[in-house]
Design a protein around this motif. Structure first.
Motif, PDB file in Angstrom:
ATOM      1  N   UNK A  77     -34.899  -0.199 -20.584  1.00 27.82           N
ATOM      2  CA  UNK A  77     -34.047  -1.064 -19.758  1.00 27.82           C
ATOM      3  C   UNK A  77     -33.771  -0.368 -18.419  1.00 27.82           C
ATOM      4  N   UNK A  78     -33.385   0.908 -18.501  1.00 26.50           N
ATOM      5  CA  UNK A  78     -33.055   1.655 -17.286  1.00 26.50           C
ATOM      6  C   UNK A  78     -34.281   1.868 -16.407  1.00 26.50           C
ATOM      7  N   UNK A  79     -35.364   2.354 -17.019  1.00 24.98           N
ATOM      8  CA  UNK A  79     -36.556   2.668 -16.226  1.00 24.98           C
ATOM      9  C   UNK A  79     -37.117   1.406 -15.567  1.00 24.98           C
ATOM     10  N   UNK A  80     -37.165   0.298 -16.335  1.00 23.56           N
ATOM     11  CA  UNK A  80     -37.655  -0.946 -15.745  1.00 23.56           C
ATOM     12  C   UNK A  80     -36.750  -1.415 -14.619  1.00 23.56           C
ATOM     13  N   UNK A  81     -35.434  -1.291 -14.815  1.00 19.12           N
ATOM     14  CA  UNK A  81     -34.495  -1.736 -13.784  1.00 19.12           C
ATOM     15  C   UNK A  81     -34.651  -0.900 -12.514  1.00 19.12           C
ATOM     16  N   UNK A  82     -34.882   0.412 -12.688  1.00 20.22           N
ATOM     17  CA  UNK A  82     -35.051   1.263 -11.509  1.00 20.22           C
ATOM     18  C   UNK A  82     -36.331   0.879 -10.762  1.00 20.22           C
ATOM     19  N   UNK A  83     -37.414   0.650 -11.522  1.00 17.17           N
ATOM     20  CA  UNK A  83     -38.674   0.269 -10.888  1.00 17.17           C
ATOM     21  C   UNK A  83     -38.539  -1.058 -10.158  1.00 17.17           C
ATOM     22  N   UNK A  84     -37.799  -2.026 -10.764  1.00 14.81           N
ATOM     23  CA  UNK A  84     -37.655  -3.349 -10.166  1.00 14.81           C
ATOM     24  C   UNK A  84     -36.560  -3.368  -9.102  1.00 14.81           C
ATOM     25  N   UNK A  85     -35.888  -2.238  -8.892  1.00 17.81           N
ATOM     26  CA  UNK A  85     -34.736  -2.142  -7.993  1.00 17.81           C
ATOM     27  C   UNK A  85     -33.681  -3.182  -8.333  1.00 17.81           C
ATOM     28  N   UNK A 104     -14.406   9.238 -14.928  1.00 17.61           N
ATOM     29  CA  UNK A 104     -15.116   7.968 -14.978  1.00 17.61           C
ATOM     30  C   UNK A 104     -15.022   7.225 -13.648  1.00 17.61           C
ATOM     31  N   UNK A 105     -13.836   7.267 -13.015  1.00 16.30           N
ATOM     32  CA  UNK A 105     -13.696   6.646 -11.698  1.00 16.30           C
ATOM     33  C   UNK A 105     -14.649   7.300 -10.710  1.00 16.30           C
ATOM     34  N   UNK A 106     -14.689   8.627 -10.755  1.00 16.82           N
ATOM     35  CA  UNK A 106     -15.599   9.353  -9.878  1.00 16.82           C
ATOM     36  C   UNK A 106     -17.044   8.965 -10.153  1.00 16.82           C
ATOM     37  N   UNK A 107     -17.367   8.792 -11.440  1.00 17.23           N
ATOM     38  CA  UNK A 107     -18.738   8.434 -11.813  1.00 17.23           C
ATOM     39  C   UNK A 107     -19.091   7.051 -11.270  1.00 17.23           C
ATOM     40  N   UNK A 108     -18.138   6.104 -11.379  1.00 12.04           N
ATOM     41  CA  UNK A 108     -18.380   4.756 -10.855  1.00 12.04           C
ATOM     42  C   UNK A 108     -18.602   4.818  -9.344  1.00 12.04           C
ATOM     43  N   UNK A 109     -17.765   5.615  -8.683  1.00 10.96           N
ATOM     44  CA  UNK A 109     -17.864   5.751  -7.227  1.00 10.96           C
ATOM     45  C   UNK A 109     -19.207   6.358  -6.833  1.00 10.96           C
ATOM     46  N   UNK A 110     -19.618   7.400  -7.560  1.00 14.51           N
ATOM     47  CA  UNK A 110     -20.884   8.072  -7.247  1.00 14.51           C
ATOM     48  C   UNK A 110     -22.058   7.113  -7.444  1.00 14.51           C
ATOM     49  N   UNK A 111     -22.019   6.337  -8.552  1.00 17.33           N
ATOM     50  CA  UNK A 111     -23.092   5.376  -8.819  1.00 17.33           C
ATOM     51  C   UNK A 111     -23.188   4.345  -7.712  1.00 17.33           C
ATOM     52  N   UNK A 112     -22.007   3.798  -7.344  1.00 14.85           N
ATOM     53  CA  UNK A 112     -22.012   2.752  -6.328  1.00 14.85           C
ATOM     54  C   UNK A 112     -22.466   3.316  -4.987  1.00 14.85           C
ATOM     55  N   UNK A 113     -22.008   4.519  -4.673  1.00 12.88           N
ATOM     56  CA  UNK A 113     -22.360   5.124  -3.376  1.00 12.88           C
ATOM     57  C   UNK A 113     -23.866   5.337  -3.275  1.00 12.88           C
ATOM     58  N   UNK A 114     -24.481   5.766  -4.375  1.00 11.84           N
ATOM     59  CA  UNK A 114     -25.935   6.004  -4.359  1.00 11.84           C
ATOM     60  C   UNK A 114     -26.672   4.704  -4.041  1.00 11.84           C
ATOM     61  N   UNK A 115     -26.288   3.625  -4.738  1.00 11.11           N
ATOM     62  CA  UNK A 115     -27.003   2.370  -4.554  1.00 11.11           C
ATOM     63  C   UNK A 115     -26.667   1.734  -3.207  1.00 11.11           C
ATOM     64  N   UNK A 116     -25.453   1.997  -2.712  1.00 11.48           N
ATOM     65  CA  UNK A 116     -25.040   1.500  -1.396  1.00 11.48           C
ATOM     66  C   UNK A 116     -25.909   2.112  -0.309  1.00 11.48           C
ATOM     67  N   UNK A 117     -26.220   3.397  -0.478  1.00  8.08           N
ATOM     68  CA  UNK A 117     -26.999   4.089   0.544  1.00  8.08           C
ATOM     69  C   UNK A 117     -28.501   4.037   0.273  1.00  8.08           C
ATOM     70  N   UNK A 118     -28.911   3.309  -0.767  1.00 10.43           N
ATOM     71  CA  UNK A 118     -30.339   3.236  -1.084  1.00 10.43           C
ATOM     72  C   UNK A 118     -31.088   2.592   0.072  1.00 10.43           C
ATOM     73  N   UNK A 144     -29.091  -1.293 -13.199  1.00 15.17           N
ATOM     74  CA  UNK A 144     -29.047   0.169 -13.116  1.00 15.17           C
ATOM     75  C   UNK A 144     -27.606   0.645 -13.223  1.00 15.17           C
ATOM     76  N   UNK A 145     -26.734   0.010 -12.438  1.00 17.26           N
ATOM     77  CA  UNK A 145     -25.322   0.410 -12.452  1.00 17.26           C
ATOM     78  C   UNK A 145     -24.737   0.288 -13.852  1.00 17.26           C
TER      79      UNK A 145
END
Lengths: 312, 264
Positions: free
Chosen positions: A265-273, A16-30, A278-279
């Motif tokens: 919820x997810x798809x709309x959030x991704x479209x709206x950035x 789960x920690x790894x998953x949180x890190x991966x999620x944050x890293x993706x959005x950080x580098x967006x 999303x996180x």
């Protein structure tokens, strides 16, 4: 057993920690400036430099990746999912509303899938190779190959557009849930039928079964006490995959049927950035997935005594 | 069972030569002839912009099937490499590689792919990236599992003692035992990739219009469901038939390999 449980729990926490890190890293580098996105969402176009600087400092964007990660993770662990970067509302209450649409649908679809697949597999394996068995296998093979979004569209076309029996869009009444539940339930039923069928056939082939028959144990008792537990092992193993399949199907089905659940919820959030949203959804999906897989792992161990002998 | 392999070859050919068979330009807009029913000039009719649906399906094979092939092949290469590193690289490498695999498996694949492709901006490149990043883990698990069982065999130990490089051992001693299982996993992942590409296309995160990917076509067709329902049937049928064919071929392959195993 306690040692095994602790080991599995530790592994789940690590994942789960790894998953949180991966999620944050993706959005950080967006691509794009996240501070600018938040500012524009809150105050409209033409944001001043001061406001941008304020938001950067507030979210910890200036101090590098790890500080920003911690600024996000620390409140998260206390249950604070933050605010939407689009409308500034708290994410958590909206997330709860979305879940109240998604979870009942998921459970009903799973129940529907089981209610179809278990009897179908039992009937099919009564005489392997018969036309009934072949029919069940063919239906299951086609069912696995049909994408959920296409099946959903076909059901809308038939039951809502052509026949006019059922509503296609929205989630106001229970009748609105019938088509989405059918779409998801069909996919679950198709893949479970294949697995339960091969599980039963494999269990029947076990060399110890003729010994029971010759001792005069009734067919019924053999099926209940010896075939069923054996057949359950492969079924329980793939339940985790089944859950992933269900969650993925939910996203698509909610979009097609315009249900305001987690998938929309997810798809709309991704479209709206809207990154905080999303996180939140991605982490929620990961938590559900990891917890359920942990539970499956434990059930698996209690079903198959051979597994618990090996290390975790 | 052989006929299944023939069908797979047909689909592969279609992905390669489909565009040459197309009677019309798949992106040529022809508003006067929009939403035509199936007929002589347009065998499957035309869509809302007057584009020939048959030509779009034929060109779409290259997108849907071709991209799925690329994505699943990239996953195969990356996953096998990580699995072999885990099997050969000692305890620390094994631990790191397997926890990374677990972490990526913590997300339902398609949901992760939607988020990755959406956040990076919808394009073919982010589609490939998203599906590859979420599609290597099963190969890694299989490669590691078989790799570990092979690494105790005499010929591998002897090769190691003889001073062969890890890369050479991987190539000559691990890969031959791995390949059959990896191909079976690959067939499953190829089918998943086709479904993934069309689903992302349908959600708007995949191949972008006007390119004729099957899922993207369904997104267009959905709006005109009431007037021209047939338009919605064709692309979906293409997805189902290709996925079904690949799944059946994968099953046939697995059974053939199991039979071979039983003989030896």
């Amino acid at each position: 057993m306690i040692g095994v449980f602790a080991g599995l729990l530790l592994r789940a926490l690590f994942v789960l920690t790894g998953a949180a890190l991966a999620t944050f890293a993706l959005l950080w580098h967006a691509p794009g400036d996240p501070a600018l996105a938040i500012a524009e969402a809150r105050y409209g176009q033409n944001v001043s430099k001061e406001v941008l600087g304020f938001i950067r400092a507030e979210s910890g964007f200036d101090d590098g990746f790890w500080t920003a990660f911690w600024a996000w993770l620390a409140p998260l662990m206390q249950g604070d999912f933050g605010q939407s970067s689009v409308n500034g509302r708290d994410v958590w209450p909206d997330l709860v509303t979305a879940m109240s649409y998604t979870f009942p649908l998921a459970l009903v679809s799973l129940a529907l899938g089981l209610a179809v697949s278990v009897p179908l597999a039992l009937i099919a394996t009564r005489r392997p190779g018969s036309w009934l068995d072949r029919g069940a296998v063919a239906l299951a093979s086609v069912g696995v190959a049909i994408p959920a979004f296409w099946l959903g569209l076909l059901l809308i076309l038939l039951f809502a557009v052509q026949l006019g029996w059922l509503p296609a869009m929205g989630a106001e009444t229970t009748t609105h849930s019938i088509l989405p539940a059918m779409t998801l339930g069909f996919g679950v039923a198709a893949s479970l039928t294949r697995i339960i069928r091969s599980g039963i056939l494999e269990a029947r082939g076990q060399p110890f079964l003729p010994a029971f028959t010759r001792r005069g144990v009734a067919r019924r008792d053999i099926a209940r006490d010896h075939v069923a537990p054996h057949a359950a092992v492969p079924v329980v193993t793939v339940l985790g995959l089944e859950l992933a399949f269900l969650l993925e199907g939910l996203v698509v089905v909610e979009v097609i049927f315009a249900r305001p659940g987690l998938g929309s919820f997810l798809v709309n959030a991704v479209f709206a950035r809207d990154f905080p949203k999303v996180q939140a959804v991605v982490l929620l999906a990961a938590v559900i997935f990891v917890v359920v897989n942990l539970a499956i792992d434990l059930i698996y161990r209690s079903l198959d005594p051979r597994v618990s002998c090996r290390d975790a | 069972m052989r006929s299944v392999y023939v069908l797979v070859a047909v689909f592969a050919l279609l992905a390669l030569c489909g565009p040459m068979l197309a009677p019309h330009d798949p992106t040529a807009i022809n508003i006067p002839n929009r939403l035509r029913p199936p007929g002589e000039e347009w065998l499957l009719g035309t869509d809302a912009l007057g584009r020939d649906i048959l030509s779009r399906l034929l060109h779409g094979a290259r997108w849907s099937l071709g991209l799925a092939f690329i994505v699943s092949l990239l996953g195969l290469i990356i996953g096998t490499a990580i699995g072999l590193i885990a099997a050969q690289g000692g305890r620390v490498a094994d631990w790191i590689a397997m926890r990374a695999t677990d972490t990526f498996l913590a997300f339902p694949e398609l949901i992760a792919a939607v988020v990755i492709a959406g956040v990076l901006g919808a394009s073919t490149a982010s589609l490939i990236f998203a599906l590859t990043l979420t599609g290597w883990m099963r190969y890694a698990r299989v490669a590691r599992g078989i790799g570990l069982s092979v690494s105790n065999r005499g010929y591998v130990i002897r090769a190691r003692l003889a001073g062969l490089s890890p890369l050479a051992i991987a190539r000559w001693h691990y890969l031959p035992s791995l390949l059959p299982s990896l191909i079976v996993v690959w067939s499953g992942m190829l089918a998943r990739a086709i479904l993934g590409i069309s689903t992302l296309g349908f959600l708007g995160f995949g191949v972008q219009p006007p390119m004729p990917e099957w899922g993207t076509m369904l997104l267009d067709a959905r709006i005109h469901m009431r007037s021209t329902p047939l338009q919605m049937i064709w692309p979906g049928l293409c997805v189902v038939i290709s996925v079904l064919t690949i799944n059946l071929a994968g099953d046939a392959l697995r059974d053939a390999l199991a039979e071979q195993d039983a003989k030896t």
